[in-house]
Structure formats: C-alpha cells, structure tokens
Design a protein around this motif. Structure first.
Motif, PDB file in Angstrom:
ATOM      1  N   MET A   1     -57.262   9.795  24.201  1.00 27.74           N
ATOM      2  CA  MET A   1     -57.506  10.938  23.323  1.00 27.74           C
ATOM      3  C   MET A   1     -56.186  11.520  22.798  1.00 27.74           C
ATOM      4  N   ILE A   2     -55.184  11.664  23.710  1.00 30.47           N
ATOM      5  CA  ILE A   2     -53.890  12.207  23.286  1.00 30.47           C
ATOM      6  C   ILE A   2     -53.274  11.338  22.201  1.00 30.47           C
ATOM      7  N   ALA A   3     -53.376  10.007  22.369  1.00 28.58           N
ATOM      8  CA  ALA A   3     -52.805   9.094  21.380  1.00 28.58           C
ATOM      9  C   ALA A   3     -53.471   9.286  20.022  1.00 28.58           C
ATOM     10  N   ARG A   4     -54.778   9.496  20.006  1.00 31.12           N
ATOM     11  CA  ARG A   4     -55.491   9.690  18.742  1.00 31.12           C
ATOM     12  C   ARG A   4     -55.113  11.015  18.090  1.00 31.12           C
ATOM     13  N   ILE A   5     -54.913  12.045  18.914  1.00 31.31           N
ATOM     14  CA  ILE A   5     -54.516  13.351  18.383  1.00 31.31           C
ATOM     15  C   ILE A   5     -53.114  13.278  17.791  1.00 31.31           C
ATOM     16  N   TRP A   6     -52.192  12.677  18.537  1.00 29.19           N
ATOM     17  CA  TRP A   6     -50.796  12.630  18.095  1.00 29.19           C
ATOM     18  C   TRP A   6     -50.597  11.716  16.897  1.00 29.19           C
ATOM     19  N   SER A   7     -51.440  10.712  16.765  1.00 27.99           N
ATOM     20  CA  SER A   7     -51.319   9.827  15.612  1.00 27.99           C
ATOM     21  C   SER A   7     -51.957  10.417  14.365  1.00 27.99           C
ATOM     22  N   GLY A   8     -52.740  11.487  14.536  1.00 26.69           N
ATOM     23  CA  GLY A   8     -53.426  12.102  13.403  1.00 26.69           C
ATOM     24  C   GLY A   8     -54.806  11.540  13.155  1.00 26.69           C
ATOM     25  N   GLU A   9     -55.247  10.567  13.989  1.00 26.10           N
ATOM     26  CA  GLU A   9     -56.563   9.972  13.811  1.00 26.10           C
ATOM     27  C   GLU A   9     -57.675  10.957  14.172  1.00 26.10           C
ATOM     28  N   SER A  10     -57.409  11.834  15.131  1.00 23.31           N
ATOM     29  CA  SER A  10     -58.390  12.835  15.529  1.00 23.31           C
ATOM     30  C   SER A  10     -58.034  14.179  14.898  1.00 23.31           C
ATOM     31  N   PRO A  11     -59.020  14.882  14.311  1.00 22.91           N
ATOM     32  CA  PRO A  11     -58.737  16.181  13.691  1.00 22.91           C
ATOM     33  C   PRO A  11     -58.474  17.289  14.699  1.00 22.91           C
ATOM     34  N   LEU A  12     -58.570  16.981  15.992  1.00 24.28           N
ATOM     35  CA  LEU A  12     -58.365  18.013  17.013  1.00 24.28           C
ATOM     36  C   LEU A  12     -56.947  18.574  16.996  1.00 24.28           C
ATOM     37  N   TRP A  13     -56.017  17.837  16.382  1.00 27.22           N
ATOM     38  CA  TRP A  13     -54.642  18.341  16.362  1.00 27.22           C
ATOM     39  C   TRP A  13     -54.533  19.657  15.592  1.00 27.22           C
ATOM     40  N   TRP A  14     -55.455  19.882  14.652  1.00 26.21           N
ATOM     41  CA  TRP A  14     -55.450  21.150  13.921  1.00 26.21           C
ATOM     42  C   TRP A  14     -55.647  22.320  14.866  1.00 26.21           C
ATOM     43  N   LEU A  15     -56.487  22.146  15.895  1.00 27.80           N
ATOM     44  CA  LEU A  15     -56.765  23.234  16.831  1.00 27.80           C
ATOM     45  C   LEU A  15     -55.540  23.583  17.681  1.00 27.80           C
ATOM     46  N   LEU A  16     -54.630  22.620  17.823  1.00 26.93           N
ATOM     47  CA  LEU A  16     -53.452  22.821  18.668  1.00 26.93           C
ATOM     48  C   LEU A  16     -52.236  23.306  17.890  1.00 26.93           C
TER      49      LEU A  16
ATOM     50  N   PRO B   1     -46.434  14.595  18.946  1.00 29.58           N
ATOM     51  CA  PRO B   1     -45.575  14.092  20.027  1.00 29.58           C
ATOM     52  C   PRO B   1     -44.139  14.624  19.988  1.00 29.58           C
ATOM     53  N   MET B   2     -43.798  15.462  18.982  1.00 29.17           N
ATOM     54  CA  MET B   2     -42.399  15.787  18.740  1.00 29.17           C
ATOM     55  C   MET B   2     -41.843  16.862  19.675  1.00 29.17           C
ATOM     56  N   ARG B   3     -40.674  16.582  20.234  1.00 23.08           N
ATOM     57  CA  ARG B   3     -39.894  17.606  20.940  1.00 23.08           C
ATOM     58  C   ARG B   3     -39.003  18.356  19.948  1.00 23.08           C
ATOM     59  N   GLU B   4     -38.526  17.617  18.956  1.00 25.19           N
ATOM     60  CA  GLU B   4     -37.776  18.177  17.840  1.00 25.19           C
ATOM     61  C   GLU B   4     -38.253  17.469  16.576  1.00 25.19           C
ATOM     62  N   ARG B   5     -37.998  18.063  15.425  1.00 25.03           N
ATOM     63  CA  ARG B   5     -38.465  17.459  14.186  1.00 25.03           C
ATOM     64  C   ARG B   5     -37.630  16.242  13.823  1.00 25.03           C
ATOM     65  N   GLU B   6     -38.179  15.413  12.964  1.00 24.86           N
ATOM     66  CA  GLU B   6     -37.534  14.160  12.585  1.00 24.86           C
ATOM     67  C   GLU B   6     -36.164  14.388  11.944  1.00 24.86           C
ATOM     68  N   SER B   7     -35.970  15.535  11.315  1.00 31.72           N
ATOM     69  CA  SER B   7     -34.686  15.837  10.673  1.00 31.72           C
ATOM     70  C   SER B   7     -33.524  15.849  11.663  1.00 31.72           C
ATOM     71  N   ARG B   8     -33.811  15.959  12.948  1.00 34.85           N
ATOM     72  CA  ARG B   8     -32.771  15.950  13.979  1.00 34.85           C
ATOM     73  C   ARG B   8     -32.002  14.629  13.972  1.00 34.85           C
ATOM     74  N   LEU B   9     -32.620  13.570  13.461  1.00 36.40           N
ATOM     75  CA  LEU B   9     -31.956  12.268  13.419  1.00 36.40           C
ATOM     76  C   LEU B   9     -30.698  12.295  12.572  1.00 36.40           C
ATOM     77  N   HIS B  10     -30.627  13.222  11.626  1.00 39.89           N
ATOM     78  CA  HIS B  10     -29.465  13.282  10.742  1.00 39.89           C
ATOM     79  C   HIS B  10     -28.186  13.699  11.484  1.00 39.89           C
ATOM     80  N   SER B  11     -28.346  14.293  12.663  1.00 42.52           N
ATOM     81  CA  SER B  11     -27.174  14.801  13.385  1.00 42.52           C
ATOM     82  C   SER B  11     -26.784  13.945  14.582  1.00 42.52           C
ATOM     83  N   VAL B  12     -27.520  12.843  14.843  1.00 41.28           N
ATOM     84  CA  VAL B  12     -27.181  12.009  15.989  1.00 41.28           C
ATOM     85  C   VAL B  12     -26.278  10.862  15.548  1.00 41.28           C
ATOM     86  N   ASP B  13     -25.710  10.173  16.529  1.00 40.59           N
ATOM     87  CA  ASP B  13     -24.729   9.132  16.229  1.00 40.59           C
ATOM     88  C   ASP B  13     -25.346   7.753  16.041  1.00 40.59           C
TER      89      ASP B  13
END
Length: 326
Positions: A1-16, A179-191
């Motif tokens: 279920m978590i995988a479906r929510i995090w992938s966007g396949e389940s609409p339950l992510w809206w509730l979270l 699934p994000m701890r930080e947003r994807e834009s954080r990649l711009h600051s890593v090595d």
C-alpha cells in the motif's frame, strides 16, 4: 500500500498532504537554522563524506559505501565509517565494532560494512561522537558516513546521493504522502548522484548491483543460486522486490517470496518456519549478518556488489583521494 501511495498510483496520498507540508516545514526550518548559524555544526579534523538518500526506503546506499571503502583502501587511504546504527541498541554509545559485535547492538548495515570491508566502523545516534571515537582509536585520513545527508549537525566535505533508478522520487512529495526526505532540488547542491538501476540522467553516475555466487551461512560453500532447489526468498531490506527481481534475473526458481520490514529483528523460530523439508532459504547478505548465530544447513545468502560505469566514478575517486591527502 505504501508503495502505491508514494508512487502516486493510489489517491490516498492526497489525504496525507497536510502531514507532508508539516514535515517539509519542519525539515526546511532545521536546515535553514544550520545555514544561518543558529545551530552549531561540528567539523571533523579529517574530511567527511556523506553517502545518503533523498527518499525513504532502500536505494542501494550500503553497497555504495562498501564500494567506496574498498576502492579507497586500494589507493592506500585509511578510511573509517560511521553510522546511526538503525535497528541496533547498544548499552552505551559510541560503539566501536569488533568481530564479536552483534546486529542487535550495532544494526545490520554497520555489521555488514565491517565484515565486508574490514574498515573501522563506529555507530552512535550522534555521529560526531562516532567520528571522535574512530579518530581516538585509529589514524584515519577520511570518514564516510553511511546515511546522514539530513544530519546537518555534522559538517561534510562531500555529499553523495544514491537514487533508485526505477522508482526515482515517486510522487515527489515529502513523507508521509510521498517518499521524500528533501525535495529533488537538493540534488543541485550535492557533489555526486549515483543511480542504482534504471537509466542515469545528465551527469548522474550509473550503477548496477551485480550478484555473486550464493553462500551457505554455515559451511561457506559457494554455488550458483540457480542451482539451489525449491527456493524460499526472504528480504528484510528497504525495497524487497529488488532482491526478488535479482533472483529471477539469475534464473533462480523461487517458490515463495517473504518480504520483511527494513532492519526488522529476526526471530530464529519464525525464520526456521519459513521452509519445509526439501526447501532452501535464500536471503540478502544484510539479513544473513543477523542470522549467522542460529543458521541452518539449508540457509544461503546472495551477496551483491556495486558496479559503477563511465568515467565519473574514477573522477570521484580521484577527488576523494585528493581530499584525504589534503
């Protein structure tokens, strides 16, 4: 279920989403407080390299740490590893690992790294304490932290992010809606960004996990996993389907799949009950380090090694060697 929510396949992510906004607000405020100097960052006397994730769940971070340690040791660099020690509970911290340290004390990943590399490893909820313990016991040139990208209390000289090349960033939202701890834009600051499986993009480093021969937990015998009969596959990692897919790619005949939670404590009687006479239990190496003390004759594990391709890995290693010698 978590995988479906995090992938966007389940609409339950809206509730979270409200909880995700709160998570993003709190984590962003913490990061900003360190950037503004409102909270103190401790800098190690030797360089620190963080290997971490932007997402929750298994991305292949530990194989990358092992690869880095092994490659740096080949270059003559004295390197140690620190970890939070998830899944373990020691009587006191920091804990310096020895050949007798159990996963119950240190967690599965630190024990795996220690056994595979032979490098000094220390665990502590406060990574500064783990670094200081390593440096008090060993003359090191470089420290690698297994995870800890968001642990801003420890200053770092290099940041390496490992990304699951198949799942990428799911629906892109913070925990728990995504699934994000930080947003994807954080990649711009890593090595460096290392992509495990899938297709690397832009300057990302492509990596594959290459399985070796299956190893018997009791005898140490090695055998092609496709030759093992009537397999029951067990995986207590961040993303168990990856292990099951690897077995399939190796031509193994799996009769039953048993996904477990990451860092889950393993009960001997429950693991033994997974198979019946005539069946073979195959597990990840991360599970194997927790099972050695009570292993049965029909228990095997499949080790995997990180294989990085292209010219970027060599450049990354040159930078790390130069950093260690500076």
């Amino acid at each position: 279920m978590i995988a479906r929510i995090w992938s966007g396949e389940s609409p339950l992510w809206w509730l979270l989403l409200p909880l995700s906004w709160l998570y993003g607000l709190v984590s962003g405020a913490i990061h900003l407080s360190y950037r503004l100097g409102l909270r103190r960052t401790w800098r190690s006397p030797v360089p620190v390299v963080v290997v971490g994730n932007l997402t929750a769940g298994g991305n292949g971070k530990t194989p990358v740490v092992i690869w880095l340690v092994e490659q740096l040791k080949k270059q003559g660099i004295r390197v140690g590893v620190v970890s939070r020690g998830y899944g373990g509970k020691a009587e006191q911290y920091p804990l310096l690992l020895t050949p007798h340290t159990s996963t119950a004390e240190a967690g599965d990943e630190p024990v795996l790294i220690y056994q595979r590399t032979g490098a000094p490893v220390a665990v502590s909820p406060k990574r500064r304490d783990a670094v200081q313990a390593l440096l008090a016991a060993h003359s090191l040139q470089l420290i690698i932290t297994d995870d800890g990208l968001q642990h801003y209390a420890l200053a770092r000289d290099k940041e390496i992010v490992v990304v699951d090349g198949v799942r990428r960033f799911g629906n892109g939202w913070w925990l728990p809606a995504g699934p994000m701890r930080e947003r994807e834009s954080r990649l711009h600051s890593v090595d460096a960004v290392i992509v495990n499986g899938g297709k690397a993009q832009g300057d990302e480093i492509s990596m594959q996990l290459r399985p070796g021969l299956a190893v018997n937990l009791l005898s140490g015998e090695r055998k092609d996993v496709a030759m093992l009969p009537a397999l029951v596959a067990m995986a207590g990692i961040g993303h168990p389907p990856r292990f099951f897919a690897t077995l399939e790619q190796c031509g193994a005949q799996v009769e039953k799949q048993v996904p477990l939670a990451d860092h889950q404590a393993l009960v001997p009687e429950e693991i033994a009950a997974l198979t019946i006479p005539g069946q073979t239990l195959i597990m990840t190496e991360k599970d194997a380090v927790k099972c050695r003390a009570f292993a049965k004759e029909n228990w095997w594990y499949l080790p995997v090694d990180a294989e990085l391709s292209g010219e970027q890995p060599e450049q990354l290693l040159r930078e790390l060697v130069a950093l260690a010698k500076s």
